[in-house]
Motif scaffolding. Structure first.
Motif: not given
Length: 453
Positions: A125-128, A203-207, A247-251, A256-260
């Motif tokens: 999952t791309f978080n932004l 932050y949230a998912d990128a969409l 600024h794009y802050n990304m991870s 499945s687990t949501g773990k960073n």
């Protein structure tokens, strides 16, 4: 006659009615990331959700259609329903564009969704999180403009409490609206230019984050107008002041687990970043010039990306293609806590759907190819000469929109992300923008040359 409602849409319609909503907006963005829409009475929500609202693409910037082509339809995302805080009779829906009942290949939101699907296939999952910098101005009687506060005149106005308090009525209303939407604002301040502010929220998912930035710009403009001001998301309105970043802050998180998956407290490089995170960084650095054409999309953007351009003594915007620790002189910064990567090049004029799609694609390529970005730079990169940087193998970001578009056009990643039609459309549109700017005779030229020769 209204279309039959599915249980989901029936429930949504009932919820909106209970909130006093009378109309719905089927909204999407043009090539600039600016909202376009049609408004529909809530009684017709069912048909709107099925794509009843049609648009002539040829009437819009960067929607590649002729006037003889079939119209595109806005297909609203029910999860994006947002009641306008400044007008609760209207609900806004982020929408995908469809053509002849299929996703339109040149739809900005669909382009991002396609890249997010690729990330999902890899288990990510791309978080932004996007930091929002912007200007609030008032127009003066002589036609000029300036900060709302008459005392917002400091040479170094960053974090100025007086300027912040003078703008409190506007800012507190804005933050209240953002928190009312569930965005969780955790900080806001006066930034490093007169009349400039920043809000930071969760932050949230990128969409979701791209939808929120799109809505944020609409909301700030409408709220500023209500207060008798105007908002500007121009990257750099003043030559001697800092510009506005996004600024794009990304991870990446485990799907499945949501773990960073970017966190690693035992990181031997000292940045608390995982191997996966470093690979992601390396992919971005590989394609930085092409990405820049989308995250910094205007002629004006490249007047922000300079080594020194502010009376405060700093530019705060990166010009070198490199990464580092908690060090703001790199294009990519890993904040002190680790676990995420910040791209400092992006400015507030960015189309977040296209920008996020490009940067995600590059990062995923870095993971697939097992790239490594080398050691992080912990020093002040602005102290190096160009010759020293060349010896170190560090290149510069594009100096102009023309240079950026040339890099975008030459990089296969742009076609991979956008598809041939949107890649050509974006390239042609931005080249035309550059040509119009390049052939314009500026005040600077008149003052310098008219009576000189």
């Amino acid at each position: 006659m209204s279309a039959a409602l599915t249980p989901e849409i029936e429930s949504l319609k009932s919820s909106l009615e209970a909130q006093g909503v009378k109309y719905a907006l089927a909204s999407y963005v043009d090539i600039h990331g600016i909202s376009k829409a049609k408004m529909v009475p809530l009684a017709h929500l069912g048909q709107m959700m099925q794509g009843s609202e049609l648009f002539t693409g040829a009437a819009l910037d960067g929607v590649p259609q002729d006037i003889s082509d079939e119209e595109v339809a806005a297909m609203p995302d029910p999860k994006s329903a947002t009641v306008l805080p400044w007008n609760p009779e209207i609900a806004w829906f982020a929408s995908d564009l469809y053509l002849e009942s299929r996703p339109f290949e040149a739809c900005c939101r669909t382009i991002l969704k396609n890249m997010l699907a690729q990330a999902a296939e890899m288990g990510f999952t791309f978080n932004l999180g996007i930091e929002t910098e912007f200007f609030i101005f008032k127009e003066n009687s002589d036609g000029s403009f300036g900060p709302v506060s008459d005392r917002d005149i400091l040479a170094k106005p960053c974090y100025d409490l007086g300027g912040l308090l003078d703008n409190y009525p506007f800012l507190t209303e804005l933050v209240g609206m953002m928190n009312g939407l569930g965005w969780d604002v955790y900080s806001f301040d006066h930034e490093d230019a007169n009349g400039q502010f920043e809000t930071d929220f969760a932050y949230a998912d990128a969409l979701t984050m791209s939808d929120r930035l799109t809505f944020f710009r609409l909301m700030v403009k409408e709220l500023a107008r209500k207060h008798g001001y105007f908002a500007s998301f121009m990257p750099k309105p003043f030559s001697n002041r800092t510009g506005s970043g996004a600024h794009y802050n990304m991870s990446l998180a485990d799907r499945s687990t949501g773990k960073n998956l970017f966190e690693d407290p035992a990181d031997l490089r000292g940045c608390k970043l995982s191997k996966l995170g470093y690979q992601f960084i390396a992919g971005i650095l590989r394609h930085a010039k092409a990405i820049c054409a989308v995250t910094c999309p205007t002629v004006n953007s490249y007047k922000r990306l300079i080594r020194k351009g502010s009376d405060s003594g700093f530019t705060w915007a990166p010009v070198y293609i490199c990464y580092g620790n908690n060090n703001r002189t790199n294009m990519l910064r890993i904040p002190l806590a680790g676990g995420r990567v910040e791209c400092r090049a992006a400015d507030i004029a960015t189309n977040p759907y296209l920008g996020a799609a490009m940067i995600l694609a590059a990062g995923l390529e870095g993971i697939r190819d097992g790239l490594d970005p080398g050691k992080p730079h912990t020093e002040n990169m602005y102290t190096y000469s160009l010759a020293e940087l060349e010896t170190m193998g560090i290149d510069l970001l594009p100096r102009t929109l023309q240079d950026a578009i040339a890099a975008f056009d030459a990089d296969p990643l742009s076609t991979t992300v956008m598809g041939p039609l949107m890649q050509k459309t974006y390239t042609d549109f931005k080249r035309q923008e550059w040509e119009e700017y390049h052939t314009h005779i500026s005040d600077w030229e008149i003052k310098r040359y008219l009576k000189f020769f």
